[in-house]
Design a protein around this motif. Structure first.
Motif, PDB file in Angstrom:
ATOM      1  N   MET A   1      -3.254 -10.390 -17.700  1.00 48.07           N
ATOM      2  CA  MET A   1      -4.356 -11.037 -17.296  1.00 48.07           C
ATOM      3  C   MET A   1      -5.327 -10.940 -18.498  1.00 48.07           C
ATOM      4  O   MET A   1      -6.151 -11.864 -18.968  1.00 48.07           O
ATOM      5  N   THR A   2      -5.387  -9.850 -19.137  1.00 42.37           N
ATOM      6  CA  THR A   2      -6.373  -9.580 -20.208  1.00 42.37           C
ATOM      7  C   THR A   2      -5.952 -10.476 -21.480  1.00 42.37           C
ATOM      8  O   THR A   2      -6.788 -11.146 -22.087  1.00 42.37           O
ATOM      9  N   ARG A   3      -4.616 -10.802 -21.530  1.00 37.11           N
ATOM     10  CA  ARG A   3      -4.111 -11.715 -22.776  1.00 37.11           C
ATOM     11  C   ARG A   3      -4.555 -12.990 -22.505  1.00 37.11           C
ATOM     12  O   ARG A   3      -4.781 -13.899 -23.361  1.00 37.11           O
ATOM     13  N   LEU A   4      -4.617 -13.498 -21.102  1.00 42.70           N
ATOM     14  CA  LEU A   4      -4.802 -14.752 -20.568  1.00 42.70           C
ATOM     15  C   LEU A   4      -6.446 -14.951 -20.841  1.00 42.70           C
ATOM     16  O   LEU A   4      -6.689 -15.936 -21.456  1.00 42.70           O
ATOM     17  N   ILE A   5      -7.196 -14.067 -20.700  1.00 42.81           N
ATOM     18  CA  ILE A   5      -8.720 -13.915 -20.861  1.00 42.81           C
ATOM     19  C   ILE A   5      -8.906 -13.971 -22.268  1.00 42.81           C
ATOM     20  O   ILE A   5      -9.786 -15.069 -22.719  1.00 42.81           O
ATOM     21  N   SER A   6      -8.315 -13.484 -23.116  1.00 36.82           N
ATOM     22  CA  SER A   6      -8.338 -13.299 -24.664  1.00 36.82           C
ATOM     23  C   SER A   6      -7.933 -14.894 -25.003  1.00 36.82           C
ATOM     24  O   SER A   6      -8.761 -15.433 -25.979  1.00 36.82           O
ATOM     25  N   ARG A   7      -6.879 -15.547 -24.560  1.00 38.05           N
ATOM     26  CA  ARG A   7      -6.472 -16.823 -24.941  1.00 38.05           C
ATOM     27  C   ARG A   7      -7.806 -17.841 -24.550  1.00 38.05           C
ATOM     28  O   ARG A   7      -8.090 -18.805 -25.219  1.00 38.05           O
ATOM     29  N   ILE A   8      -8.133 -17.407 -23.248  1.00 35.03           N
ATOM     30  CA  ILE A   8      -9.342 -18.325 -22.843  1.00 35.03           C
ATOM     31  C   ILE A   8     -10.523 -18.365 -23.695  1.00 35.03           C
ATOM     32  O   ILE A   8     -10.978 -19.362 -24.155  1.00 35.03           O
ATOM     33  N   CYS A   9     -10.861 -17.243 -24.188  1.00 33.14           N
ATOM     34  CA  CYS A   9     -11.950 -16.920 -24.879  1.00 33.14           C
ATOM     35  C   CYS A   9     -11.998 -17.556 -26.247  1.00 33.14           C
ATOM     36  O   CYS A   9     -12.652 -18.110 -26.881  1.00 33.14           O
ATOM     37  N   TRP A  10     -10.596 -17.650 -26.832  1.00 31.26           N
ATOM     38  CA  TRP A  10     -10.310 -18.069 -28.146  1.00 31.26           C
ATOM     39  C   TRP A  10     -10.226 -19.858 -28.080  1.00 31.26           C
ATOM     40  O   TRP A  10     -10.921 -20.332 -28.922  1.00 31.26           O
ATOM     41  N   LEU A  11     -10.026 -20.322 -26.929  1.00 31.50           N
ATOM     42  CA  LEU A  11     -10.036 -21.610 -26.961  1.00 31.50           C
ATOM     43  C   LEU A  11     -11.512 -22.215 -26.746  1.00 31.50           C
ATOM     44  O   LEU A  11     -11.826 -23.071 -27.187  1.00 31.50           O
ATOM     45  N   LEU A  12     -12.354 -21.355 -25.782  1.00 30.95           N
ATOM     46  CA  LEU A  12     -13.776 -21.480 -25.808  1.00 30.95           C
ATOM     47  C   LEU A  12     -14.289 -21.413 -27.367  1.00 30.95           C
ATOM     48  O   LEU A  12     -15.121 -22.431 -27.712  1.00 30.95           O
ATOM     49  N   ASP A  13     -13.893 -20.571 -27.725  1.00 31.85           N
ATOM     50  CA  ASP A  13     -14.567 -20.337 -29.297  1.00 31.85           C
ATOM     51  C   ASP A  13     -14.289 -21.760 -30.107  1.00 31.85           C
ATOM     52  O   ASP A  13     -15.098 -22.201 -30.776  1.00 31.85           O
ATOM     53  N   GLN A  14     -13.035 -22.185 -30.024  1.00 37.50           N
ATOM     54  CA  GLN A  14     -12.785 -23.377 -30.699  1.00 37.50           C
ATOM     55  C   GLN A  14     -13.518 -24.638 -30.242  1.00 37.50           C
ATOM     56  O   GLN A  14     -14.030 -25.621 -30.808  1.00 37.50           O
ATOM     57  N   THR A  15     -13.556 -24.637 -28.792  1.00 32.17           N
ATOM     58  CA  THR A  15     -14.188 -25.735 -28.118  1.00 32.17           C
ATOM     59  C   THR A  15     -15.761 -25.546 -28.281  1.00 32.17           C
ATOM     60  O   THR A  15     -16.572 -26.505 -28.573  1.00 32.17           O
ATOM     61  N   LEU A  16     -16.396 -24.526 -28.499  1.00 34.95           N
ATOM     62  CA  LEU A  16     -17.716 -24.316 -28.896  1.00 34.95           C
ATOM     63  C   LEU A  16     -18.106 -24.816 -30.281  1.00 34.95           C
ATOM     64  O   LEU A  16     -19.182 -25.420 -30.590  1.00 34.95           O
ATOM     65  N   ALA A  17     -17.120 -24.643 -31.114  1.00 36.55           N
ATOM     66  CA  ALA A  17     -17.197 -24.869 -32.573  1.00 36.55           C
ATOM     67  C   ALA A  17     -17.416 -26.627 -32.705  1.00 36.55           C
ATOM     68  O   ALA A  17     -18.003 -27.438 -33.351  1.00 36.55           O
ATOM     69  N   ALA A  18     -16.462 -27.179 -31.704  1.00 38.72           N
ATOM     70  CA  ALA A  18     -16.274 -28.664 -31.796  1.00 38.72           C
ATOM     71  C   ALA A  18     -17.419 -29.092 -31.210  1.00 38.72           C
ATOM     72  O   ALA A  18     -18.133 -30.287 -31.405  1.00 38.72           O
ATOM     73  N   MET A  19     -18.099 -28.474 -30.042  1.00 41.11           N
ATOM     74  CA  MET A  19     -19.319 -29.083 -29.460  1.00 41.11           C
ATOM     75  C   MET A  19     -20.584 -29.051 -30.478  1.00 41.11           C
ATOM     76  O   MET A  19     -21.489 -29.904 -30.533  1.00 41.11           O
ATOM     77  N   LEU A  20     -20.464 -27.823 -30.951  1.00 38.76           N
ATOM     78  CA  LEU A  20     -21.696 -27.717 -32.109  1.00 38.76           C
ATOM     79  C   LEU A  20     -21.633 -28.842 -33.231  1.00 38.76           C
ATOM     80  O   LEU A  20     -22.569 -29.413 -33.376  1.00 38.76           O
ATOM     81  N   ALA A  21     -20.552 -29.083 -33.463  1.00 31.89           N
ATOM     82  CA  ALA A  21     -20.203 -30.082 -34.697  1.00 31.89           C
ATOM     83  C   ALA A  21     -20.479 -31.526 -33.964  1.00 31.89           C
ATOM     84  O   ALA A  21     -21.315 -32.370 -34.817  1.00 31.89           O
ATOM     85  N   LEU A  22     -20.232 -31.897 -32.978  1.00 28.32           N
ATOM     86  CA  LEU A  22     -20.508 -33.107 -32.285  1.00 28.32           C
ATOM     87  C   LEU A  22     -22.157 -33.181 -32.260  1.00 28.32           C
ATOM     88  O   LEU A  22     -22.790 -34.276 -32.366  1.00 28.32           O
ATOM     89  N   MET A  23     -22.624 -32.077 -31.544  1.00 25.83           N
ATOM     90  CA  MET A  23     -24.309 -32.047 -31.522  1.00 25.83           C
ATOM     91  C   MET A  23     -24.700 -32.327 -32.660  1.00 25.83           C
ATOM     92  O   MET A  23     -25.779 -33.264 -32.869  1.00 25.83           O
ATOM     93  N   VAL A  24     -24.361 -31.746 -33.917  1.00 30.84           N
ATOM     94  CA  VAL A  24     -25.119 -31.958 -35.146  1.00 30.84           C
ATOM     95  C   VAL A  24     -24.850 -33.396 -35.545  1.00 30.84           C
ATOM     96  O   VAL A  24     -25.895 -34.003 -36.182  1.00 30.84           O
TER      97      VAL A  24
END
Length: 181
Positions: A1-24
């Motif tokens: 489960m810890t590994r799944l949460i780490s992967r979800i957080c990595w995916l969230l990191d990538q999504t956050l970067a894309a969202m920030l770029a889109l906002m800019v």
């Protein structure tokens, strides 16, 4: 489960970067269009606001997972390991209770606004409030797993602090990633 949460957080990191770029792009493009061409992107302001709210909530999940929130340990720092464990357990339970309140309130708002559409984008406003539901579920999972690790005695003494004292000093778990390569 810890590994799944780490992967979800990595995916969230990538999504956050894309969202920030889109906002800019949206905000900068809108400014250029307004000043240079006397026009604009109609959805820019509303979509940027939605993206910002989603970024805030999802960024909080990532920060919780990485123990990157700022805080102070004026009281807890003076306690021994047993006292720190008790305080940490209490704080986990309190935060899980707050996650429950956020979940209930966000879910109610999502249901209420399912039929309501936003002014410019004309999409259900429920999507705006759904970020609270997603946050509460993900944060509760992280907190529950950490509480379980604490109760099992699997947490190192360095992990008995849930935050960073300063932005300059990395958390002990993230020391390797903070070193220049």
């Amino acid at each position: 489960m810890t590994r799944l949460i780490s992967r979800i957080c990595w995916l969230l990191d990538q999504t956050l970067a894309a969202m920030l770029a889109l906002m800019v792009v949206l905000v900068f493009g809108n400014v250029v269009l307004r000043y240079a061409f006397n026009s604009g992107i109609s959805v820019s302001e509303e979509l940027s606001r939605w993206l910002f709210v989603w970024m805030t909530f999802m960024g909080a999940v990532v920060a919780l997972h990485e123990r990157a929130h700022l805080g102070t340990d004026m009281l807890v720092g003076r306690l021994g390991p047993a006292g720190r464990k008790v305080c940490l357990a209490i704080s986990y339970l309190a935060m899980m209770g707050i996650c429950w309140l956020i979940f209930r309130g966000s879910l109610d708002q999502t249901r209420i606004n399912w039929e309501t559409t936003s002014a410019v984008m004309e999409v259900p406003v429920a999507g705006f409030y759904a970020c609270g539901v997603v946050f509460a579920v993900l944060a509760s999972c992280i907190l529950a797993l950490d509480l379980l690790r604490l109760l099992r005695g699997e947490m190192a003494e360095s992990e008995l602090q849930m935050f960073q004292e300063s932005e300059e000093r990395p958390h002990p778990d993230n020391v390797d990633s903070a070193k220049p390569r």
